[in-house]
Motif scaffolding. Structure first.
Motif, PDB file in Angstrom:
ATOM      1  N   ILE A 186       0.747 -15.461  -0.779  1.00  0.00           N
ATOM      2  CA  ILE A 186       1.054 -15.278  -2.207  1.00  0.00           C
ATOM      3  C   ILE A 186       1.109 -13.800  -2.552  1.00  0.00           C
ATOM      4  O   ILE A 186       2.015 -13.327  -3.263  1.00  0.00           O
ATOM      5  CB  ILE A 186       0.014 -16.007  -3.070  1.00  0.00           C
ATOM      6  CG1 ILE A 186       0.115 -17.518  -2.872  1.00  0.00           C
ATOM      7  CG2 ILE A 186       0.194 -15.662  -4.547  1.00  0.00           C
ATOM      8  CD1 ILE A 186      -0.962 -18.305  -3.593  1.00  0.00           C
ATOM      9  N   GLY A 187       0.151 -13.037  -2.050  1.00  0.00           N
ATOM     10  CA  GLY A 187       0.110 -11.615  -2.362  1.00  0.00           C
ATOM     11  C   GLY A 187       1.319 -10.865  -1.844  1.00  0.00           C
ATOM     12  O   GLY A 187       1.867  -9.996  -2.534  1.00  0.00           O
ATOM     13  N   ALA A 242       1.968  -4.891  -4.079  1.00  0.00           N
ATOM     14  CA  ALA A 242       3.125  -4.307  -4.754  1.00  0.00           C
ATOM     15  C   ALA A 242       3.145  -2.792  -4.591  1.00  0.00           C
ATOM     16  O   ALA A 242       4.197  -2.196  -4.301  1.00  0.00           O
ATOM     17  CB  ALA A 242       3.104  -4.687  -6.237  1.00  0.00           C
ATOM     18  N   LEU A 290       4.520 -12.055  -3.849  1.00  0.00           N
ATOM     19  CA  LEU A 290       4.441 -11.496  -5.195  1.00  0.00           C
ATOM     20  C   LEU A 290       4.550  -9.978  -5.171  1.00  0.00           C
ATOM     21  O   LEU A 290       5.165  -9.361  -6.054  1.00  0.00           O
ATOM     22  CB  LEU A 290       3.127 -11.932  -5.843  1.00  0.00           C
ATOM     23  CG  LEU A 290       2.942 -11.643  -7.334  1.00  0.00           C
ATOM     24  CD1 LEU A 290       4.063 -12.282  -8.148  1.00  0.00           C
ATOM     25  CD2 LEU A 290       1.588 -12.165  -7.795  1.00  0.00           C
ATOM     26  N   GLY A 291       3.967  -9.365  -4.139  1.00  0.00           N
ATOM     27  CA  GLY A 291       4.043  -7.902  -4.022  1.00  0.00           C
ATOM     28  C   GLY A 291       5.461  -7.411  -3.833  1.00  0.00           C
ATOM     29  O   GLY A 291       5.842  -6.363  -4.386  1.00  0.00           O
ATOM     30  N   GLU A 343      -4.272  -9.987  -5.109  1.00  0.00           N
ATOM     31  CA  GLU A 343      -3.707  -9.333  -3.937  1.00  0.00           C
ATOM     32  C   GLU A 343      -2.270  -8.896  -4.181  1.00  0.00           C
ATOM     33  O   GLU A 343      -1.825  -7.879  -3.640  1.00  0.00           O
ATOM     34  CB  GLU A 343      -3.769 -10.280  -2.736  1.00  0.00           C
ATOM     35  CG  GLU A 343      -3.364  -9.663  -1.424  1.00  0.00           C
ATOM     36  CD  GLU A 343      -4.256  -8.514  -1.011  1.00  0.00           C
ATOM     37  OE1 GLU A 343      -3.763  -7.616  -0.304  1.00  0.00           O
ATOM     38  OE2 GLU A 343      -5.437  -8.510  -1.395  1.00  0.00           O
ATOM     39  N   GLY A 344      -1.528  -9.659  -4.977  1.00  0.00           N
ATOM     40  CA  GLY A 344      -0.153  -9.284  -5.272  1.00  0.00           C
ATOM     41  C   GLY A 344      -0.043  -7.919  -5.918  1.00  0.00           C
ATOM     42  O   GLY A 344       0.913  -7.176  -5.655  1.00  0.00           O
TER      43      GLY A 344
END
Length: 322
Positions: free
Chosen positions: A89-90, A179, A93-94, A174-175
């Motif tokens: 997910i991170g 990023a 999303l990042g 974490e995203g």
């Protein structure tokens, strides 16, 4: 005029000035400070080893009996699952947030910056507790047309389980960090290389795939590996929302048996094993992406090197040859 020797048309190199250096008595430079530091470390290591062996309060037989227990293995599985899901997910999303951060659209840049500002500015533990108690803010969660009819509605308590709260808290947090890591890696590539790719007719997708990403990965992989290792340890925070990860399982056992130190040692050893494996994998991945780099990333075994590398500076004793 007659010349002696072969003439090449080039000026002769200047003759060396000064006396020749006598290196017959050359020796390696002495470092007494290193010996003192090594002695101090050796004494401290001996004291630590003596305490680990002689102090019965560590309860090593208890550690061995619980180390591979079924409940511990289940908790370890939850820890690994949370690490993998949160990192996926991170990273996804990042990437989206990093693209928004370098986008020419000011609204996307502002939205991505606000997201990163919030999730990097508040503690992960607070975010986990917030998602776990989301029902106090939103008793129901509906999915449908914005400001229109809802197609399906759930009670928040039934939808946001401890597992989902942990995934949301760790993954969304974490995203924000990923990023900035990805954005920094993309910006580290010289813009002139993008322009060169466009000049020969490459599309933006091919420029990103063939030119930008291979170079950016050298700057993205090391901090990403560190984030994965940190995520393994950050999963211990979910014990506060009663999710049966490794730490929560250990706590529930020593609350019954009162063997606090041995059970904490079980958790510590498992965390060390996981992070050590990830550290080795990270070192191999870094070396893969640093191929051809003049300053290649050291491998895991280079960190265990004790002897200095060949070609260490030496001192020369003795005067010039007479």
């Amino acid at each position: 005029m007659a010349a002696t020797g072969k003439t090449t048309g080039r000026p002769a190199p200047p003759a060396a000035e000064g006396p020749a250096l006598d290196i017959r008595d050359a020796s390696r430079r002495k470092h007494p400070g290193r010996w003192v530091a090594a002695a101090v470390v050796a004494v401290l290591a001996a004291q630590l080893g003596h305490m680990l062996v002689t102090n019965d309060n560590f309860g090593w037989p208890v550690v061995a009996s619980w180390f591979t227990a079924e409940s511990i293995m289940r908790g370890l599985g939850i820890t690994l699952m949370l690490t993998v899901i949160a990192m996926v997910i991170g990273i996804v999303l990042g990437v989206l947030l990093a693209v928004c951060r370098i986008s020419g659209n000011p609204l996307l840049r502002a939205a991505a910056s606000a997201y990163i500002w919030f999730f990097r500015g508040t503690p992960t533990l607070v975010q986990l507790i917030f998602f776990y108690n989301l029902s106090a803010l939103l008793p129901e969660i509906s999915f449908g047309i914005p400001f229109g009819p809802a197609f399906v509605t759930f009670t928040t308590n039934s939808l946001i389980t401890p597992l989902l709260a942990a995934i949301l808290g760790l993954g969304l947090n974490e995203g924000a960090y990923m990023a900035e890591i990805i954005r920094g890696g993309l910006l580290s590539v010289d813009p002139g290389q993008r322009e060169a790719g466009a000049a020969i007719g490459m599309t933006n997708y091919r420029i990103m795939k063939r030119i930008v990403l291979p170079q950016a990965m050298r700057f993205i992989v090391p901090p990403t590996g560190n984030q994965v290792i940190s995520m393994v340890k950050a999963t211990a925070l979910v014990s506060v929302i009663a999710l049966s990860d490794l730490l929560y399982t250990v706590q529930s056992i020593y609350n019954r048996t009162f063997e606090t130190i041995p059970m904490l040692l079980v958790a510590c050893v498992w965390y060390l094993i996981l992070t050590s494996i990830l550290f080795v994998v990270q070192s191999f991945i870094e070396r893969h992406y640093s191929r051809g780099d003049r300053h290649q990333t050291p491998s895991f075994w280079d960190f265990l090197r004790i002897r200095p590398k060949a070609g260490a500076p030496t001192t020369v004793s003795g005067g010039p040859a007479g």
